[in-house]
Design a protein around this motif. Structure first.
Motif, PDB file in Angstrom:
ATOM      1  N   VAL A 168       1.529   9.721  -6.118  1.00  0.00           N
ATOM      2  CA  VAL A 168       1.847  11.046  -5.721  1.00  0.00           C
ATOM      3  C   VAL A 168       3.448  11.585  -6.486  1.00  0.00           C
ATOM      4  N   ASP A 169       4.093  10.321  -6.678  1.00  0.00           N
ATOM      5  CA  ASP A 169       5.394  10.745  -7.532  1.00  0.00           C
ATOM      6  C   ASP A 169       4.918  10.862  -8.892  1.00  0.00           C
ATOM      7  N   ALA A 170       3.961   9.969  -9.516  1.00  0.00           N
ATOM      8  CA  ALA A 170       3.477  10.122 -10.726  1.00  0.00           C
ATOM      9  C   ALA A 170       2.781  11.659 -11.291  1.00  0.00           C
ATOM     10  N   ASP A 171       2.220  11.879 -10.180  1.00  0.00           N
ATOM     11  CA  ASP A 171       1.232  13.319 -10.221  1.00  0.00           C
ATOM     12  C   ASP A 171       2.123  14.349 -10.137  1.00  0.00           C
ATOM     13  N   VAL A 172       3.097  14.404  -9.184  1.00  0.00           N
ATOM     14  CA  VAL A 172       3.949  15.574  -9.310  1.00  0.00           C
ATOM     15  C   VAL A 172       4.890  15.650 -10.636  1.00  0.00           C
ATOM     16  N   ALA A 173       5.035  14.553 -11.319  1.00  0.00           N
ATOM     17  CA  ALA A 173       6.008  14.692 -12.422  1.00  0.00           C
ATOM     18  C   ALA A 173       5.074  14.926 -13.528  1.00  0.00           C
ATOM     19  N   ALA A 174       3.845  14.670 -13.501  1.00  0.00           N
ATOM     20  CA  ALA A 174       2.849  14.939 -14.513  1.00  0.00           C
ATOM     21  C   ALA A 174       2.486  16.309 -14.707  1.00  0.00           C
ATOM     22  N   TRP A 175       2.547  17.143 -13.434  1.00  0.00           N
ATOM     23  CA  TRP A 175       2.430  18.495 -13.300  1.00  0.00           C
ATOM     24  C   TRP A 175       3.399  19.345 -12.601  1.00  0.00           C
ATOM     25  N   PRO A 176       4.422  19.638 -13.525  1.00  0.00           N
ATOM     26  CA  PRO A 176       5.646  20.222 -12.926  1.00  0.00           C
ATOM     27  C   PRO A 176       5.459  21.629 -12.256  1.00  0.00           C
ATOM     28  N   GLN A 177       4.387  22.318 -12.453  1.00  0.00           N
ATOM     29  CA  GLN A 177       4.083  23.598 -11.806  1.00  0.00           C
ATOM     30  C   GLN A 177       3.605  23.214 -10.311  1.00  0.00           C
ATOM     31  N   MET A 178       3.292  21.998 -10.317  1.00  0.00           N
ATOM     32  CA  MET A 178       2.826  21.539  -8.692  1.00  0.00           C
ATOM     33  C   MET A 178       4.176  21.299  -7.973  1.00  0.00           C
ATOM     34  N   PRO A 179       4.555  22.343  -7.023  1.00  0.00           N
ATOM     35  CA  PRO A 179       5.597  21.933  -6.206  1.00  0.00           C
ATOM     36  C   PRO A 179       5.834  20.568  -5.552  1.00  0.00           C
ATOM     37  N   GLY A 180       4.619  20.313  -4.851  1.00  0.00           N
ATOM     38  CA  GLY A 180       4.591  19.165  -4.337  1.00  0.00           C
ATOM     39  C   GLY A 180       3.165  18.728  -3.647  1.00  0.00           C
ATOM     40  N   ARG A 181       3.062  17.406  -3.142  1.00  0.00           N
ATOM     41  CA  ARG A 181       1.683  16.845  -2.858  1.00  0.00           C
ATOM     42  C   ARG A 181       1.873  15.986  -1.711  1.00  0.00           C
TER      43      ARG A 181
ATOM     44  N   VAL B  73       0.835  -1.262  -0.193  1.00  0.00           N
ATOM     45  CA  VAL B  73      -0.082  -0.163  -0.003  1.00  0.00           C
ATOM     46  C   VAL B  73       0.971   1.208  -0.005  1.00  0.00           C
ATOM     47  N   ASP B  74       1.840   1.371   1.038  1.00  0.00           N
ATOM     48  CA  ASP B  74       2.765   2.369   0.727  1.00  0.00           C
ATOM     49  C   ASP B  74       3.450   2.762  -0.510  1.00  0.00           C
ATOM     50  N   ASP B  75       3.959   1.631  -1.155  1.00  0.00           N
ATOM     51  CA  ASP B  75       4.617   1.755  -2.134  1.00  0.00           C
ATOM     52  C   ASP B  75       3.322   2.351  -3.415  1.00  0.00           C
ATOM     53  N   ARG B  76       2.370   1.777  -3.409  1.00  0.00           N
ATOM     54  CA  ARG B  76       1.389   2.245  -4.555  1.00  0.00           C
ATOM     55  C   ARG B  76       1.000   3.598  -4.173  1.00  0.00           C
ATOM     56  N   LEU B  77       0.692   4.093  -3.067  1.00  0.00           N
ATOM     57  CA  LEU B  77       0.484   5.588  -2.692  1.00  0.00           C
ATOM     58  C   LEU B  77       1.717   6.284  -3.057  1.00  0.00           C
ATOM     59  N   GLN B  78       2.723   5.969  -2.793  1.00  0.00           N
ATOM     60  CA  GLN B  78       4.076   6.905  -3.103  1.00  0.00           C
ATOM     61  C   GLN B  78       4.383   6.878  -4.459  1.00  0.00           C
ATOM     62  N   ALA B  79       4.031   6.009  -5.331  1.00  0.00           N
ATOM     63  CA  ALA B  79       4.071   5.753  -6.781  1.00  0.00           C
ATOM     64  C   ALA B  79       2.952   6.875  -7.246  1.00  0.00           C
TER      65      ALA B  79
ATOM     66  N   VAL C 104      -1.418   5.796   6.471  1.00  0.00           N
ATOM     67  CA  VAL C 104      -0.399   5.981   5.766  1.00  0.00           C
ATOM     68  C   VAL C 104      -0.152   7.402   5.122  1.00  0.00           C
ATOM     69  N   GLU C 105       0.829   8.214   5.377  1.00  0.00           N
ATOM     70  CA  GLU C 105       1.101   9.599   4.747  1.00  0.00           C
ATOM     71  C   GLU C 105       2.192   9.369   3.841  1.00  0.00           C
ATOM     72  N   VAL C 106       2.305   9.706   2.507  1.00  0.00           N
ATOM     73  CA  VAL C 106       3.350  10.147   1.844  1.00  0.00           C
ATOM     74  C   VAL C 106       3.413  11.529   1.001  1.00  0.00           C
ATOM     75  N   ALA C 107       4.805  11.881   0.504  1.00  0.00           N
ATOM     76  CA  ALA C 107       4.657  13.087  -0.027  1.00  0.00           C
ATOM     77  C   ALA C 107       5.712  12.719  -1.173  1.00  0.00           C
ATOM     78  N   ALA C 108       5.479  13.961  -2.076  1.00  0.00           N
ATOM     79  CA  ALA C 108       6.540  14.177  -3.265  1.00  0.00           C
ATOM     80  C   ALA C 108       6.598  15.455  -3.567  1.00  0.00           C
ATOM     81  N   GLY C 109       7.785  15.779  -3.938  1.00  0.00           N
ATOM     82  CA  GLY C 109       7.830  17.117  -4.597  1.00  0.00           C
ATOM     83  C   GLY C 109       8.801  17.995  -3.317  1.00  0.00           C
ATOM     84  N   VAL C 110       8.569  19.205  -3.327  1.00  0.00           N
ATOM     85  CA  VAL C 110       9.347  20.027  -2.399  1.00  0.00           C
ATOM     86  C   VAL C 110       8.356  20.794  -1.597  1.00  0.00           C
ATOM     87  N   GLN C 111       9.283  21.339  -0.164  1.00  0.00           N
ATOM     88  CA  GLN C 111       8.496  21.796   0.632  1.00  0.00           C
ATOM     89  C   GLN C 111       8.014  23.302   0.300  1.00  0.00           C
TER      90      GLN C 111
END
Length: 365
Positions: free
Chosen positions: A11-24, A3-9, A37-44
């Motif tokens: 948010v990683d894909a979402d941030v990659a698809a929308w480069p104007q999105m700093p983080g999620r 579950v953790d890996d699936r959720l991380q994947a 579970v809480e996961v994060a992607a991108g920058v603070q």
């Protein structure tokens, strides 16, 4: 894949698809399945280090369900009635101001305010557009450090808009109405809005340790890091919290606290009586949408909650202007909270639905 890996994947894909999105940020709470579970992607923040799970952010309109829940607690206690009028509840300058704008405050009830059917113009209506106008949001961008009062925002609505319609006949999403409910909470309890929410909802019992009314209540002792949000390219942290502080928004929180609140609310662990939750989740009959607004869920609107269907089940929750989405499915006991940091990203619920579909499939629900 866990579950953790699936959720991380996701948010990683979402941030990659929308480069104007700093983080999620993404939180999934499903105690029956052993998932929290809480996961994060991108920058603070732009140009800074990685975004960390547990970060805090302005939840904007996700404040409204807190406001409605606290108000209904007062109804349970006999300290308020949903049939009381604005003329009665807000006697004095607020009532007088609204009357100058053409509002029949003897006909607008607390129920109307909580269901966006008061007909009162939304001072933040221009925020729904793709481009900034000469409206309230544009004024905030021009002078982000200005300290607004609740009364000034109500006056803005009166001076810059006209009634959406007769109370009870039209759905017009209105931060103005929510700010008036915030004023009602303060008058009835004698507390600030944030303190009233804290006491009536009982944050301590629910385990809400990182939720507070920004600049009004004291910050938590163990302050989480800030997830920077953006109004186009402006860091929202540069805007005085008063732009969205008095009922339509106002709370600073974290994904974890929001997940706990929405789960408790829809499991009826906030109210004393089950009929109170039934009142809060009673959706409106199909009402015409107010001209000039951009809300597409009129038939699914309840008291500062919206009902949506995804993954073949019903979810209840709310979106917030700067990228927060919080929804819970009480029948499956799954709660999902996301924060994507920008006001001009695609619809937050659509993002949440992708997570819900993936999670339900992974768990065989």
């Amino acid at each position: 894949m866990s579950v953790d890996d699936r959720l991380q994947a996701l948010v990683d894909a979402d941030v990659a698809a929308w480069p104007q999105m700093p983080g999620r940020l993404l939180r999934v709470l499903a105690p029956g399945l052993g998932t929290d579970v809480e996961v994060a992607a991108g920058v603070q923040e732009l140009g800074d280090g990685p975004l960390r799970p547990g970060s805090r952010f302005r939840i904007a309109s996700v404040t409204k369900p807190f406001v409605a829940a606290a108000t209904l607690r007062l109804v349970e206690q006999g300290r308020l009635s949903l049939n009381q009028t604005v003329a009665e509840l807000l006697e004095g300058p607020y009532d007088e101001l609204l009357r100058t704008g053409g509002y029949d405050t003897d006909a607008i009830t607390l129920r109307h305010l909580l269901t966006h059917t008061s007909g009162i113009y939304d001072f933040a209506a221009d925020a729904y557009g793709d481009e900034l106008t000469d409206g309230f949001t544009a004024q905030v961008v021009k002078d982000p450090a200005r300290r607004w009062t609740r009364f000034e925002q109500i006056r803005w609505a009166v001076e810059h808009g006209t009634p959406y319609g007769t109370p009870g006949t039209v759905f017009g999403y209105s931060d103005t109405g929510a700010c008036l409910v915030g004023e009602v909470l303060e008058r009835v309890t004698g507390l600030t809005m944030g303190a009233a929410l804290r006491q009536l909802i009982d944050y301590e019992r629910l385990g809400l340790r990182t939720t507070w009314q920004e600049t009004i209540e004291d910050e938590p002792a163990d302050l989480p890091p800030l997830s920077h949000q953006y109004e186009r390219d402006m860091d929202v942290a540069e805007m005085d919290a008063s732009v969205d502080l008095y009922g339509g928004g106002g709370l600073m929180s974290t994904c974890g606290d929001l997940a706990r609140f929405f789960r408790a609310l829809l499991r009826n662990d906030v109210f004393d009586r089950p009929e109170t939750l039934a009142t809060m989740t009673e959706t409106l009959a199909d009402l015409p949408r107010a001209s000039g607004t951009n809300d597409e869920t009129v038939s699914d609107a309840a008291m500062y909650l919206f009902r949506s269907d995804t993954a073949d089940v019903t979810w209840w929750g709310h979106d917030g202007y700067w990228g927060t989405t919080a929804y819970t499915c009480p029948t499956r006991d799954v709660t999902i909270v996301t924060s994507h940091q920008r006001s001009d990203m695609p619809e937050g619920f659509d993002r949440m639905a992708l997570v819900a579909d993936a999670f339900m499939e992974l768990e065989g629900l």
